[in-house]
Design an enzyme around this catalytic site. Structure first.
Site, PDB file in Angstrom:
ATOM      1  N   ASN A  12       0.834  -1.014  -0.134  1.00  0.00           N
ATOM      2  CA  ASN A  12      -0.065   0.052   0.031  1.00  0.00           C
ATOM      3  C   ASN A  12       0.883   1.321  -0.077  1.00  0.00           C
ATOM      4  OD1 ASN A  12      -1.968   1.833   0.429  1.00  0.00           O
ATOM      5  ND2 ASN A  12      -2.426   1.601   2.586  1.00  0.00           N
TER       6      ASN A  12
ATOM      7  N   LYS B 173      -0.033   4.198  -0.221  1.00  0.00           N
ATOM      8  CA  LYS B 173      -0.639   5.468   0.198  1.00  0.00           C
ATOM      9  C   LYS B 173      -0.333   6.409  -0.584  1.00  0.00           C
ATOM     10  CE  LYS B 173      -0.219   3.264   4.738  1.00  0.00           C
ATOM     11  NZ  LYS B 173      -0.153   3.715   6.205  1.00  0.00           N
TER      12      LYS B 173
ATOM     13  N   GLU C 220      -7.309   4.593   7.775  1.00  0.00           N
ATOM     14  CA  GLU C 220      -6.858   6.088   7.354  1.00  0.00           C
ATOM     15  C   GLU C 220      -8.195   6.581   6.497  1.00  0.00           C
ATOM     16  OE1 GLU C 220      -3.084   5.381   5.506  1.00  0.00           O
ATOM     17  OE2 GLU C 220      -2.235   4.840   7.203  1.00  0.00           O
TER      18      GLU C 220
ATOM     19  N   SER D  18       2.926  -2.681  10.146  1.00  0.00           N
ATOM     20  CA  SER D  18       4.440  -2.504  10.367  1.00  0.00           C
ATOM     21  C   SER D  18       4.924  -4.070  10.001  1.00  0.00           C
ATOM     22  CB  SER D  18       4.795  -2.202  11.839  1.00  0.00           C
ATOM     23  OG  SER D  18       4.444  -0.903  12.159  1.00  0.00           O
TER      24      SER D  18
HETATM   25  C1  PEP Z   1      -0.901   0.008   5.885  1.00  0.00           C
HETATM   26  O1  PEP Z   1      -0.654   0.758   5.227  1.00  0.00           O
HETATM   27  O2  PEP Z   1      -2.060  -0.697   5.704  1.00  0.00           O
HETATM   28  C2  PEP Z   1       0.021  -0.551   6.781  1.00  0.00           C
HETATM   29  C3  PEP Z   1      -0.235  -1.526   7.247  1.00  0.00           C
HETATM   30  O3  PEP Z   1       1.106   0.443   6.988  1.00  0.00           O
HETATM   31  P1  PEP Z   1       2.495   0.204   7.690  1.00  0.00           P
HETATM   32  O4  PEP Z   1       3.070  -1.343   7.162  1.00  0.00           O
HETATM   33  O5  PEP Z   1       3.352   1.041   7.384  1.00  0.00           O
HETATM   34  O6  PEP Z   1       2.194  -0.178   9.082  1.00  0.00           O
END
Ligand code: PEP
Length: 251
Positions: free
Chosen positions: A9, A11, A97, A213
């Protein structure tokens, strides 16, 4: 046997050139194994170019959200029909989000899941609890409610083709990963909830990802759990090498 699905993702990151370079670098190095599916969830402006670039490769393209209506007076929105028309195959729905900043609710997620299937898009439905909910022992009930509402009104076949991403909000972008046991416990519960809503046979087909993460250093342990069938990854999916390592862990 369920395959592993690794979705990066991005984003609101990258520019058009970076997106192209990423895909050029990754597409030829992806494991050819049928055991793993690799997806990039890209911002809207890059979807058309990425669909074009990934034709005849194993890399799939997802949108990060969409509207549930097919067209109309919704300034700034993108419809499921537009995504399907571009050749996009997956769509992330209900990311925390979107729920936090853009008024996404269980009701709109459900409408979007129906709209996705109408246009042959595979929904990746995100659910997960806040830190407060975890500390108040509300995780299982909260996730059960989110999953139940998201899947309301779907046929068993559609449920079987839905991807659910369990993403504890406290672990997203914080560097705090749920332990693999904590993550698996909730993913197992999600599968049980789906079995109750449909049947064990259908629930056993559903891909359930963990997100929060995830990185090359912890992905193998997470993917080794009985009910974790992949990962939805933010930060660690932005660099080609790191993304490739995540995909290889699922192969
Ligand atoms: C996400 O964007 O859904 C996500 C889990 O981000 P991250 O891996 O940075 O925690």
């Amino acid at each position: 046997m369920r395959k592993k699905v690794i979705a990066g993702n991005w984003k609101m990151n990258k520019l058009a050139n970076d997106a192209n370079q990423f895909v050029d670098e990754v597409k030829s190095k992806l494991p050819q194994s049928e055991k793993v599916e690799a997806i990039v969830c890209a911002p809207f402006p890059f979807l058309a170019q990425l669909v074009e670039k990934t034709k005849d490769t194993k890399l799939k393209v997802a949108a990060q959200t969409m509207h549930y209506e097919e067209s109309g007076a919704y300034t700034g929105e993108v419809s499921p029909e537009m995504l399907a028309d571009l050749g996009v195959t997956y769509v992330v729905l209900g990311h925390s989000e979107r729920r936090e900043y853009y008024n996404e609710t269980d009701e709109t997620v459900n409408k979007k899941v129906h709209a996705a299937f109408k246009h042959q898009l595979t929904p990746i439905v995100c659910v997960g609890e806040t830190l407060e909910q975890r500390e108040a022992n509300e995780t299982m009930d909260h996730v059960e409610m989110q999953v139940t509402k998201a899947l309301e009104g779907l046929s068993e076949e559609q449920v079987a083709n839905t991807i659910v991403a369990y993403e504890p909000i406290w672990a997203i972008g914080t560097g705090k990963t749920a332990t693999s046991e904590q993550a698996n416990e909730v993913c197992t519960h999600i599968r049980e909830v789906i079995a109750k809503l449909t049947s064990k046979e259908t629930a056993d087909k559903v891909i359930i990802q963990y997100g929060g993460s995830v990185k090359p250093a912890n992905v193998e342990e997470l993917l080794a759990q009985s009910d974790i069938d992949g990962a939805l990854v933010g930060g660690a999916s932005l660099e080609p090498d790191s993304f490739l390592q995540l995909v290889e862990a699922g192969a």
